[in-house]
Design a protein around this motif. Structure first.
Motif, PDB file in Angstrom:
ATOM      1  N   ASP A  33      -8.060  -4.510  -3.306  1.00  0.00           N
ATOM      2  CA  ASP A  33      -7.176  -3.750  -2.428  1.00  0.00           C
ATOM      3  C   ASP A  33      -7.665  -2.339  -2.138  1.00  0.00           C
ATOM      4  N   MET A  80       0.792  -1.206   0.000  1.00  0.00           N
ATOM      5  CA  MET A  80       0.000   0.000   0.000  1.00  0.00           C
ATOM      6  C   MET A  80       0.840   1.280   0.000  1.00  0.00           C
ATOM      7  N   VAL A  82     -12.848  -4.834   0.156  1.00  0.00           N
ATOM      8  CA  VAL A  82     -11.383  -4.836   0.023  1.00  0.00           C
ATOM      9  C   VAL A  82     -10.744  -5.364   1.300  1.00  0.00           C
ATOM     10  N   GLY A  83      -9.531  -5.905   1.168  1.00  0.00           N
ATOM     11  CA  GLY A  83      -8.795  -6.410   2.320  1.00  0.00           C
ATOM     12  C   GLY A  83      -9.254  -7.757   2.804  1.00  0.00           C
ATOM     13  N   THR A 123      -8.851  -2.746  -7.906  1.00  0.00           N
ATOM     14  CA  THR A 123      -9.620  -1.570  -7.473  1.00  0.00           C
ATOM     15  C   THR A 123     -11.083  -1.686  -7.857  1.00  0.00           C
ATOM     16  N   ARG A 128      -6.830  -1.011   7.949  1.00  0.00           N
ATOM     17  CA  ARG A 128      -7.484  -0.307   6.847  1.00  0.00           C
ATOM     18  C   ARG A 128      -7.194   1.181   6.954  1.00  0.00           C
ATOM     19  N   SER A 182      -5.590  -2.541   3.294  1.00  0.00           N
ATOM     20  CA  SER A 182      -6.459  -2.015   2.242  1.00  0.00           C
ATOM     21  C   SER A 182      -6.736  -0.545   2.464  1.00  0.00           C
TER      22      SER A 182
END
Length: 985
Positions: A372, A18, A393-394, A301, A272, A400
């Motif tokens: 992600d 990230m 996400v994550g 995405t 997050r 994420s």
């Protein structure tokens, strides 16, 4: 901002996946955008539980083969409740292992009884098939002498396969509410073996069953239970839901019986990042740039938007700015053909596609692979939906990011400036109305076609359902047996006429076939009044990054013809609305206004449409339209605005209509903070003079026929709603009003007139922040004696054998609400009723007033002093029941009729009985504000006793005593006949 940003960069410095993306996101000069706030939501360690009785060995082995060695504590709590035979709601965040709960429960039941069955309900077909694959993997891992089977039965199942499934139902039948309605219940006799051995009903994504759809599903679940009882089974319900404020209430309203809630999630959660951004330019352009940045960093995405139009605009912007990424990104929304949606889902899951731009259609748990980054173009409208979308996400345990880009409207701007509202996770209420009369009337013929309705079950129904039954019988939609004990449907299959998802007729959108001249192919669908607003002649329709212009709208055949055109504008309709009050259902006084809830008739006429340039929203032109008026009945609440407020706003040289119009917009914008809803669920109208009310009012109503419960929720929370509305408008930095506070993208009047200053001032008066009367507080309740005579009373209802003596005290003085004409705003502090039958005094505080109103309606006669003008005037704000119908004797009214002038209770008590009042109205208000309840109640009781004793003295002696200005003591003849009073009552 700098301090927060540096802290953030420190916290992500250890991240290898990230960090590059987030570092660029936070440090880049976005020119027309900026980072407004960011938060790092820390990871959460798992908490495990233990079952009182271990799982069967076969299930333990299956879990180990799937890499699961321990269960989370919320999973064990839910399983224990299911084992105990309870209906259960598991309301935990996305990816917390909810599906394992019901799969384990069903598998354990099947190990005990391989002849049993379970029914799995999912709101959409794509989710059904996605979950079937998970179920197959689980069942294959369970060693069993009888292999467990599961199959999907939906609209995509072939007729041959359907026949095979009906003949030999699988252990688990996976379907959706639509097929349950159209196919299983309608042909229940073909599923007899399935119903007899049905043990569990799993209802996934329960939070989606709200509004119109939820009201339909509630009726379907009632019909399901009815069929099960007929075949001798009583399955347990297992509901799965995202986190909402009222999971137990929603489940109970859906199935009409209580459920145990498990809502403490114990699953692990990776770190997050939540980033709030602001944009002064095109949202679609900024979303496309951020998505491109993430995709180029190798991050899968998803971009969620709030509308079909925005979905296509973001996809279009991304494709044009990064053509190399275009083949790996797609839009996804309702209106796509099923084959298109499945192709996109499979491409995302397999990795052939790296990004998707979607409406809410992908927010549920369809497996589209590990994601992600989640970009929210516009606040999703509720805290629940935000976390539901962000939960995509994550999922693989990876770090994420969720990025929120607010739209330039009120709710979005409120959230970005108050991020704690979202981050503190104060979830909203999910609202459903199972007793929506229009929906009940749609389903009763279906129920009676399945099994005749019986008098025994009808007698146990609520009033709304019985009323619907009577109406259906009256118009021949149901047939009643000769002995009146059963009801039948004249149609064998009325189910096909009930659309459980649409709020109006569905329209098919057609476009020219690219390969065959003169032929048309389906492009998508639309429904109800939305079709008239989005698919009228000349409308621009967006589909997968392309623009179409509507050529024709056939209202009879419900067909729309549109052609591909490179349009650099979009269209927006303008309309006019009227509302009529059909019935008042509830009433209550608030600060400086009365709020009422009732049934309304709403009329809306689309007058034309504007063309607006893409991205800048510059108005290009206006075209009138001649479309039929839309009329529907619904439920709404309204705020009655006193003339004193109108006068003050106009004297301040502010635009009153602009003020209440702005308040309506802002209040509707704030509504989703309290109840799960979107902008299409709520309507509003501001009226400077409503002919039925004879005053100004602001209406907020359910945007669907019959109502869906949202207005009732708003009525209960109206004070809090207006407080948030004032906070929004006051807190906006604009001078004259803007999309971030009082402009509405749905306004049919084109956002005119609007006056921000008047809006703030009106709200301040309504909420009591500004006094309605500026003079010194003085005077007593006795000044009400000077009010003009009241209209003649209609004949009251037949009597019942009891007399009640009533008096009340108020929370406010007349001067504080703008004078005696506004006594309905004074509010009750305490009311006392003496019951002649029991000889007791009954005390009612404000929260008890509904009980007082009920008791008054049971009395043979109500006696008071100035009761008709004053006490009833104050009480009327609390009830839609017209108090003037009560059989009432007003001592002051009778004295005035005899003498031609009025006397006070204190004067008559002293001269006739030698007893004076122990205090006055001003002192009573002081006691209330001091919380001195004992002297306040004692004073009110003394006034009631004085009223009672004067009345009884007059009946017995035939006169009362008063003293004139010369000091002469004189008689007032009281030829009052109690029997005549009771007979008249």
């Amino acid at each position: 901002m700098a301090q927060g940003r540096s802290r953030f960069l420190h916290e992500v410095s250890d991240s290898t996946s990230m960090n590059p993306f987030l570092h660029t996101l936070l440090t880049r000069d976005w020119k027309t955008a900026r980072v407004a706030h960011h938060s790092v939501i820390p990871s959460q360690k798992p908490r495990y539980g233990r079952l009182a009785r271990p799982l069967p060995t076969a299930l333990t082995q299956a879990l180990e083969s799937l890499g699961i060695r321990r269960l989370y504590s919320h999973q064990t709590k839910a399983l224990e409740a299911i084992r105990d035979g309870r209906d259960v709601v598991v309301a935990t965040p996305t990816a917390s292992g909810k599906s394992l709960v019901y799969n384990l429960a069903v598998a354990e039941s099947l190990l005990e009884d391989p002849a049993g069955h379970a029914l799995y309900l999912f709101p959409i077909k794509a989710l059904s098939r996605d979950q079937l694959e998970t179920l197959h993997r689980f069942f294959q891992a369970v060693p069993s002498q009888v292999p467990f089977t599961a199959q999907v039965y939906d609209g995509d199942t072939s007729s041959h396969q359907r026949a095979k499934i009906r003949k030999a139902p699988p252990h688990v039948l996976v379907t959706n509410p639509d097929m349950l309605h159209y196919a299983l219940l309608a042909y229940h006799d073909k599923w007899e073996s399935f119903w007899r051995t049905l043990r569990h009903v799993v209802v996934d994504e329960m939070h989606t069953y709200r509004g119109i759809f939820g009201s339909h599903v509630a009726q379907i679940l009632r019909r399901l239970q009815r069929i099960c009882r007929h075949y001798g089974s009583e399955p347990r319900f297992i509901f799965l839901s995202a986190t909402i404020a009222n999971p137990a209430e929603l489940a109970e309203r859906l199935m009409e019986r209580p459920a145990q809630v498990v809502n403490e999630a114990a699953s692990p959660r990776p770190k997050r990042h939540f980033v709030f951004m602001e944009s002064e330019a095109s949202l679609s352009g900024l979303a496309a740039r951020i998505a491109t940045l993430a995709l180029r960093r190798g991050l899968k995405t998803i971009v969620f938007t709030q509308s079909r139009r925005m979905t296509e605009l973001v996809h279009m912007a991304l494709s044009r700015s990064a053509p190399d990424l275009a083949p790996r990104v797609s839009s996804y929304r309702a209106g796509f053909l099923p084959s298109e949606r499945r192709h996109i889902e499979q491409a995302l899951a397999s990795g052939r596609m790296a990004g998707v731009v979607s409406t809410s259609a992908l927010e549920m748990g369809i497996d589209i692979g590990g994601l992600d980054v989640c970009i929210l173009v516009g606040y999703p409208g509720t805290v629940m939906t935000t976390w539901q979308r962000g939960g995509r996400v994550g999922r693989s345990g990876r770090e994420s990011a969720i990025i929120l880009i607010p739209q330039p409207d009120a709710l979005d701007q409120y959230i970005v400036h108050h991020p704690e509202v979202l981050l503190a996770s104060r979830y909203e209420t999910a609202v459903v109305d199972p007793e929506n009369e229009a929906i009940v009337q749609a389903h009763l013929p279906c129920a009676s076609a399945e099994l005749p309705l019986t008098r025994q079950e009808v007698d146990a129904w609520p009033e709304t359902r019985r009323r619907a039954l009577e109406e259906l019988t009256r118009r021949g939609a149901l047939l009643q047996s000769e002995d009146g004990t059963r009801w039948f449907s004249p149609s064998a299959r009325p189910h096909r006429h009930v659309d459980i998802r649409s709020v109006g007729p569905s329209y098919t959108i057609l476009a020219p076939a690219p390969s065959k001249k003169g032929s048309w192919v389906p492009l998508g669908t639309n429904e109800g009044i939305r079709a008239l607003k989005e698919c009228h002649p000349g409308a621009v329709y967006f589909h997968r990054g392309q623009t179409y212009v509507v050529e024709s709208l056939d209202l009879e055949k419900r067909v729309v013809h549109a052609r591909l055109k490179d349009a650099d504008y979009f269209t927006w309709v303008k309309s006019e609305k009227e509302t009529e009050i059909l019935e008042v259902l509830a009433s209550k006084p608030c600060a400086n206004f009365v709020a009422r809830l009732g049934r309304l008739r709403v009329r809306e006429k689309i007058t034309g449409y504007e063309k607006k340039r893409l991205f800048t929203q510059e108005v290009l032109d206006f075209t009138p339209l001649d479309l039929p008026e839309q009329v529907f009945e619904t439920v709404g609440f309204w705020l009655e605005i006193e003339e004193a407020i109108v006068d003050k706003i106009r004297r301040a040289d502010l635009h009153f209509m602009g003020g209440i119009h702005a308040m309506e917009h802002a209040a509707i914008s704030m509504f989703p903070l309290f109840a799960l809803s979107d902008r299409n669920d709520i309507g509003g109208i501001s009226i400077p003079f409503h002919p039925q009310l004879q005053k100004s009012a602001v209406f907020i109503y359910d945007g669907h026929p019959g109502g869906i419960g949202l207005a009732a929720c708003g009525y209960r929370m109206v004070d809090s709603l207006l407080e948030k509305t004032l906070e929004l408008v006051e807190g906006c930095s604009c001078e004259e009003g803007c999309p971030a506070c009082i402009h509405s993208p749905k306004c049919g009047a084109g956002n005119t007139p609007l006056d921000k200053g008047a809006c703030i001032r009106v709200l301040e008066y309504l909420l009591g922040r500004r006094p309605l009367f500026d003079e010194d507080l003085s005077g007593t309740v006795e000044e009400a004696l000077e009010l003009p005579p009241r209209e003649a009373e209609p004949d009251p209802e037949p009597p019942s054998p009891a007399i009640g003596y009533l008096d009340l005290e108020t929370q406010r003085l007349a001067q504080e609400v703008g004078g005696w004409r506004n006594k309905h705003l004074m509010r009750v502090s305490v009311a006392v009723l003496y019951d002649s039958r029991s000889g007791d005094f009954h005390v009612y505080r404000e929260e008890d007033i509904p009980k007082l109103i009920e008791r008054l309606q049971e009395l043979d006669l109500v006696v008071g002093f100035n009761i008709k003008r004053f006490d009833y005037g104050v009480l009327q704000a609390y009830t839609p029941y017209p108090l003037k119908r009560l059989p009432t004797f007003d001592i002051l009214e009778a004295v005035h009729a005899q003498l031609g002038f009025r006397l006070s209770l204190d004067h008559l008590g002293e001269k006739t009985l030698g007893r004076r009042k122990t205090a006055d109205g001003l002192q009573a208000v002081r006691w209330f504000r001091q919380g001195a309840w004992d002297p306040l109640i004692h004073y009110c009781k003394e006034d009631v006793a004085l009223t009672r004793d004067l009345f009884q003295f007059a009946l017995e002696k035939g006169y009362l005593i008063y003293e004139d200005r010369s000091g002469n003591r004189l008689r007032i003849v009281t030829s009052w006949d109690l029997e005549k009073m009771l007979a008249k009552g």
